[in-house]
Write an enzyme that holds these catalytic residues in place. Sequence first.
Site, PDB file in Angstrom:
ATOM      1  CG  ASN A   9      -1.839   1.054   1.412  1.00 48.13           C
ATOM      2  OD1 ASN A   9      -1.813   2.126   0.737  1.00 48.13           O
ATOM      3  ND2 ASN A   9      -2.967   0.894   2.170  1.00 48.13           N
ATOM      4  NE  ARG A  66      -5.273   3.066  -0.804  1.00 50.37           N
ATOM      5  CZ  ARG A  66      -5.214   4.188  -0.376  1.00 50.37           C
ATOM      6  NH1 ARG A  66      -3.914   4.645   0.103  1.00 50.37           N
ATOM      7  NH2 ARG A  66      -5.992   5.087  -0.295  1.00 50.37           N
ATOM      8  CG  HIS A 155     -11.678   6.365   2.087  1.00 50.45           C
ATOM      9  ND1 HIS A 155     -12.249   7.466   2.791  1.00 50.45           N
ATOM     10  CD2 HIS A 155     -10.372   6.488   2.332  1.00 50.45           C
ATOM     11  CE1 HIS A 155     -10.973   8.423   3.045  1.00 50.45           C
ATOM     12  NE2 HIS A 155      -9.918   7.767   2.857  1.00 50.45           N
ATOM     13  NE  ARG A 216      -7.427  14.882   0.709  1.00 48.33           N
ATOM     14  CZ  ARG A 216      -7.447  13.531   0.925  1.00 48.33           C
ATOM     15  NH1 ARG A 216      -8.336  13.006   1.499  1.00 48.33           N
ATOM     16  NH2 ARG A 216      -6.484  12.948   0.721  1.00 48.33           N
ATOM     17  CD  GLU A 357      -7.971   1.323   3.340  1.00 48.29           C
ATOM     18  OE1 GLU A 357      -8.238   1.896   2.364  1.00 48.29           O
ATOM     19  OE2 GLU A 357      -7.389   1.973   4.432  1.00 48.29           O
TER      20      GLU A 357
END
Length: 373
Positions: A9, A66, A155, A216, A357
């Site tokens: 990842n 990923r 996501h 963000r 994940e």
Amino acid sequence: MTDRVLVLNCGSSSVKYRLYDGETVTDKGTVERVGGPGGGPADHESAVRQILDRLDLTGLAAVGHRVVHGGRRFSAPVLIDDAVFAAIEELVPLAPLHNPANLAGIRVARESLPDVPQVAVFDTAFHHTLPEAVATYAIDRDTAHRYDIRRYGFHGTSHAYVSKRTAELLARPYEALNVITLHLGNGASACAVSGGRSVATSMGMSPLEGLVMGTRSGDLDPTVIFHLRREGGLTVDEIDDLLNHRSGLLGLTGANDMREVLARRDAGDTAAALAFDVYCRRITGYVGAYYALLGRVDAITFTAGVGEHAPAVRSAALAGLDRLGIAVDPARNDGSGDRVISPDGGEVSVCVVGTDEEREIAREARAVVAAHH
């Protein structure tokens, strides 16, 4: 075929790896500060080489990578060949921060392990089931088509894993479950999952839209951008940097970590108290919108760093929703591990689930390789 899968990842400044034998993690770690000062590896290639040199990779069934952006092209995990690699490269303009790092990991793994199948698992893939009415922005359609402007969502691997895990936790069939998943980390997104399909999600063409995040802004009137350009004289790159790296909790408080924001709020800092309220109200709004969209909600599940470890955020985000059958039990909310935190007999189960994940990527990589044998 063995059950050993390596998951890579590659983030914008780190590389996380996990080695699985079946469902068991046999080795894991994270290489931090990639390409930055402070003695980290010079780039993602060297970071991945370091990892591969250190691990025993005999009998590996697959390497799962990923990949953040799969655009419209990739709606499921795929075996990586030269054509797939080139296609991921073409998508760099849609994810300039992440896809180049993902590609670096793939390049090194393919060179170092030429006989091991490499599988790309896309953050956007889970959201390919979004209805057109949800994925389409109301702008001139020729312009949108020319520049691939639409809601992609992100996501996805986390929302997929967490919604499945919620069904397990509640001992309910996944295909019959309506769940709102809230992935609240440094990046944050909400997703409405109906019968295992993503039907709405808060991140859009990029991960900037939607919830308030660590750095963000989330949802914003687009006029803010024009105003900063015309009145402030900021360049497009400066505005991009402002909204992606200097907004959210960081912009409101100077700290992008919710733990720090909560500590300051508890010490009487008014800026931190306001940031907390802005953050939680945005979540409440999305929960209400997705409740209306789904028509029936069986569960709301919190996950990721903030979602799993900030009881104050969970209770504030769902406060006042009793009329919708949503409530949080304070004692359960303060516990730990995967659990239900709503009171017994609650109409909507409120859950906390640790996201994984990497495990989801390993499972999907294994399934892709098995399908090709």
